[in-house]
Design a protein around this motif. Structure first.
Motif, PDB file in Angstrom:
ATOM      1  N   ARG A 231      50.976  33.857  46.501  1.00 15.11           N
ATOM      2  CA  ARG A 231      49.802  33.020  46.783  1.00 15.11           C
ATOM      3  C   ARG A 231      49.299  33.180  48.212  1.00 15.11           C
ATOM      4  NH1 ARG A 231      48.036  32.565  41.885  1.00 15.11           N
ATOM      5  NH2 ARG A 231      49.560  31.634  40.450  1.00 15.11           N
ATOM      6  N   ASN A 232      50.101  33.780  49.066  1.00 13.38           N
ATOM      7  CA  ASN A 232      49.686  33.940  50.463  1.00 13.38           C
ATOM      8  C   ASN A 232      48.674  35.063  50.648  1.00 13.38           C
ATOM      9  OD1 ASN A 232      51.426  31.877  51.467  1.00 13.38           O
ATOM     10  ND2 ASN A 232      53.156  33.305  51.321  1.00 13.38           N
ATOM     11  N   ILE A 233      48.655  36.004  49.710  1.00 13.32           N
ATOM     12  CA  ILE A 233      47.715  37.128  49.862  1.00 13.32           C
ATOM     13  C   ILE A 233      46.592  37.110  48.835  1.00 13.32           C
ATOM     14  CG2 ILE A 233      49.377  38.623  51.017  1.00 13.32           C
ATOM     15  CD1 ILE A 233      50.017  39.920  48.369  1.00 13.32           C
ATOM     16  N   GLU A 234      46.779  36.445  47.693  1.00 11.01           N
ATOM     17  CA  GLU A 234      45.742  36.281  46.659  1.00 11.01           C
ATOM     18  C   GLU A 234      45.116  37.617  46.245  1.00 11.01           C
ATOM     19  OE1 GLU A 234      42.949  33.431  48.146  1.00 11.01           O
ATOM     20  OE2 GLU A 234      44.246  31.737  47.663  1.00 11.01           O
ATOM     21  N   LEU A 235      45.974  38.488  45.730  1.00  5.39           N
ATOM     22  CA  LEU A 235      45.526  39.804  45.280  1.00  5.39           C
ATOM     23  C   LEU A 235      45.837  39.991  43.805  1.00  5.39           C
ATOM     24  CD1 LEU A 235      46.845  42.013  48.226  1.00  5.39           C
ATOM     25  CD2 LEU A 235      44.617  40.905  48.022  1.00  5.39           C
ATOM     26  N   GLN A 236      45.200  40.970  43.201  1.00  4.92           N
ATOM     27  CA  GLN A 236      45.517  41.377  41.837  1.00  4.92           C
ATOM     28  C   GLN A 236      45.756  42.880  41.825  1.00  4.92           C
ATOM     29  OE1 GLN A 236      42.252  41.119  39.008  1.00  4.92           O
ATOM     30  NE2 GLN A 236      40.756  40.976  40.667  1.00  4.92           N
ATOM     31  N   ALA A 237      46.729  43.300  41.035  1.00  3.96           N
ATOM     32  CA  ALA A 237      47.079  44.720  40.936  1.00  3.96           C
ATOM     33  C   ALA A 237      46.827  45.193  39.513  1.00  3.96           C
ATOM     34  CB  ALA A 237      48.539  44.933  41.328  1.00  3.96           C
ATOM     35  N   ILE A 238      45.953  46.189  39.361  1.00  2.00           N
ATOM     36  CA  ILE A 238      45.554  46.693  38.046  1.00  2.00           C
ATOM     37  C   ILE A 238      45.971  48.158  37.933  1.00  2.00           C
ATOM     38  CG2 ILE A 238      43.610  46.986  36.460  1.00  2.00           C
ATOM     39  CD1 ILE A 238      42.044  45.051  38.319  1.00  2.00           C
ATOM     40  N   PRO A 239      46.668  48.548  36.852  1.00  2.00           N
ATOM     41  CA  PRO A 239      46.961  49.981  36.665  1.00  2.00           C
ATOM     42  C   PRO A 239      45.673  50.798  36.785  1.00  2.00           C
ATOM     43  CG  PRO A 239      48.170  48.684  35.064  1.00  2.00           C
ATOM     44  CD  PRO A 239      47.253  47.727  35.780  1.00  2.00           C
ATOM     45  N   GLN A 240      45.748  51.888  37.504  1.00  2.00           N
ATOM     46  CA  GLN A 240      44.550  52.664  37.810  1.00  2.00           C
ATOM     47  C   GLN A 240      43.799  53.106  36.561  1.00  2.00           C
ATOM     48  OE1 GLN A 240      45.210  56.382  39.848  1.00  2.00           O
ATOM     49  NE2 GLN A 240      43.421  56.115  41.154  1.00  2.00           N
ATOM     50  N   THR A 241      44.537  53.492  35.523  1.00  2.00           N
ATOM     51  CA  THR A 241      43.875  53.912  34.283  1.00  2.00           C
ATOM     52  C   THR A 241      43.120  52.748  33.645  1.00  2.00           C
ATOM     53  OG1 THR A 241      45.999  53.554  33.172  1.00  2.00           O
ATOM     54  CG2 THR A 241      45.450  55.817  33.775  1.00  2.00           C
ATOM     55  N   GLU A 242      43.735  51.564  33.649  1.00  3.27           N
ATOM     56  CA  GLU A 242      43.074  50.394  33.074  1.00  3.27           C
ATOM     57  C   GLU A 242      41.872  49.976  33.918  1.00  3.27           C
ATOM     58  OE1 GLU A 242      45.711  47.148  32.381  1.00  3.27           O
ATOM     59  OE2 GLU A 242      47.217  48.382  31.343  1.00  3.27           O
ATOM     60  N   TYR A 243      41.989  50.112  35.223  1.00  2.70           N
ATOM     61  CA  TYR A 243      40.877  49.744  36.113  1.00  2.70           C
ATOM     62  C   TYR A 243      39.635  50.567  35.782  1.00  2.70           C
ATOM     63  CZ  TYR A 243      38.050  49.477  40.357  1.00  2.70           C
ATOM     64  OH  TYR A 243      37.008  49.319  41.242  1.00  2.70           O
ATOM     65  N   TYR A 244      39.807  51.880  35.633  1.00  3.17           N
ATOM     66  CA  TYR A 244      38.642  52.723  35.377  1.00  3.17           C
ATOM     67  C   TYR A 244      38.155  52.613  33.933  1.00  3.17           C
ATOM     68  CZ  TYR A 244      38.607  54.714  40.011  1.00  3.17           C
ATOM     69  OH  TYR A 244      38.497  54.867  41.376  1.00  3.17           O
ATOM     70  N   GLU A 245      39.053  52.344  33.010  1.00  2.60           N
ATOM     71  CA  GLU A 245      38.608  52.095  31.640  1.00  2.60           C
ATOM     72  C   GLU A 245      37.708  50.862  31.586  1.00  2.60           C
ATOM     73  OE1 GLU A 245      41.929  51.846  29.035  1.00  2.60           O
ATOM     74  OE2 GLU A 245      42.511  53.943  29.299  1.00  2.60           O
ATOM     75  N   GLY A 246      38.006  49.890  32.450  1.00  2.00           N
ATOM     76  CA  GLY A 246      37.182  48.684  32.512  1.00  2.00           C
ATOM     77  C   GLY A 246      35.782  48.943  33.027  1.00  2.00           C
ATOM     78  N   GLN A 247      35.587  50.089  33.713  1.00  2.00           N
ATOM     79  CA  GLN A 247      34.264  50.424  34.238  1.00  2.00           C
ATOM     80  C   GLN A 247      33.335  50.997  33.169  1.00  2.00           C
ATOM     81  OE1 GLN A 247      33.769  49.682  37.732  1.00  2.00           O
ATOM     82  NE2 GLN A 247      35.708  48.720  37.192  1.00  2.00           N
TER      83      GLN A 247
END
Length: 387
Positions: A231-247
């Motif tokens: 909670r101190n950094i408030e980030l999300q980590a997405i697998p790179q393949t899933e990130y670009y599929e979402g585009q």
């Protein structure tokens, strides 16, 4: 007793002018349909083929992509030294902090026609973590100097992006020192430069994303969970393949347009085939009576005329596929609605697309020939004798 298929082939040849015109009409429909599917497939594959399963794109929670994310620089060491992050032989983490900015630039085609382009400020490991990016002309940019490398696709579509050109952006002059090819991935729509220089020129001393590599699949899940639960950094980590599929949201409108075109032109092709077959039935009224007199059953006549309609449609389908083949490999671009920047891709005609096209025309042939075939099957011998 079945009617030989050569009877239908000879019938199509005897009426070759009408056959040709109908087949061409269906062929044009198929060519447009194949081109639309090739466009959508090319756009989708640009994103789907980008990335590696164990690499994670780390962005701000709530952000949809890198362009609307921002991360403080002091967070990067906290992420890159997490225990799940892979390390090289020198015990250095596989991680890169990067900055995305978007510029508006003029295209070569069309006076005063502009589009948004992504510039990526890269870190020390950006090239190592993306081996698909290869310099094909010139060299890489030097650190601490206002130099850029441009994708080959962009250099062909936008002004002042050839090797040795000077780009006036961010109130500075940037020199294009290299042209790269990213193998048809999303990076073919980007310009790359040194992170420090881009952050200074745009007065943005932040990162917009981190790219980190996990040790393995199990570590990847643990790393993503650790990052998202902090909670101190408030980030999300997405697998790179899933990130670009979402585009691939960029192709939603094109897919809807493709379906609309397929439905409208498919209906038109059905009517064309139906008109041709109805004319054939009326012209061969006595032939049908002769077939009935020879002992052929109604279902044989129905199957024969339906097969003839499908053959006619397949003829048009093959012609349409041949007409569409030249668009394969053509480069084009559209707006990525996730980042509102230009995304470049190539038309891709695959065996799957051609199979779908042939299946489409087969259905058109069945739909267009069913009613005329039923009409032929209902012809009564007594009516032919009276005529």
């Amino acid at each position: 007793m079945k009617i030989p298929i050569r009877y239908n082939l000879r019938s199509l040849w005897v009426r070759r002018v009408g056959t040709l015109m109908t087949a061409l009409g269906i062929g044009l429909t198929v060519a447009i349909l194949v081109a639309m599917m090739a466009l959508i497939d090319g756009l989708d594959s640009t994103f789907v083929n980008t990335g590696y399963p164990n690499d994670l794109v780390v962005i701000r929670q709530g952000s949809q992509n890198e362009t609307n994310s921002y991360l403080d620089r002091d967070i990067f060491p906290r992420v890159r030294f997490l225990p799940e992050v892979a390390r090289d032989e020198n015990d250095e983490p596989w991680a890169s902090g990067e900055l995305i900015v978007v510029i508006n630039h003029e295209r070569i085609a069309g006076e005063n026609e502009t589009s948004n382009i992504v510039i990526r400020g890269t870190g020390n490991r950006s090239f190592e973590m993306r081996p698909e990016v290869r310099i094909v002309e010139g060299r890489r940019f030097a650190k601490g100097v206002r130099e850029l490398i441009v994708s080959r696709s962009l250099s062909r579509r936008f002004k002042s992006m050839e090797l040795g050109d000077t780009l006036p952006i961010a109130q500075n002059e940037w020199t294009v020192v290299g042209i790269f090819d990213a193998g048809g991935t999303a990076y073919d729509s980007e310009i790359w430069g040194d992170y420090d220089e881009i952050a200074l020129a745009w007065t943005r001393p932040i990162y917009t994303s981190f790219l980190v590599r996990a040790k393995n699949g199990e570590a990847r899940a643990a790393l993503a969970k650790r990052i998202e639960e902090d909670r101190n950094i408030e980030l999300q980590a997405i697998p790179q393949t899933e990130y670009y599929e979402g585009q691939t949201i960029s192709s939603v409108g094109l897919k809807a347009l493709g379906v609309f075109i397929a439905v409208v032109m498919g209906i038109g092709s059905c009517f064309a085939a139906m008109n041709m077959m109805y004319g054939t039935v009326m012209a061969r009224f006595k032939e049908i009576g002769t077939l009935r007199a020879l002992g052929f059953r109604r279902r044989s006549i129905l199957a024969s005329f339906l097969a003839e309609s499908v053959l006619l449609a397949l003829l048009g389908g093959v012609a349409g596929c041949l007409m569409a083949l030249p668009v394969h490999g053509i480069s084009t671009g559209t707006t990525n609605f996730a980042s509102f920047s230009e995304v470049l891709f190539h038309f891709r005609i695959t065996p799957e697309i051609l199979f779908k096209a042939i299946l489409f025309v087969s259905l058109v042939g069945i739909a267009g020939g069913l009613l005329p075939a039923a009409r032929a099957a209902r012809v009564r011998l007594i009516d032919v004798m009276r005529d």
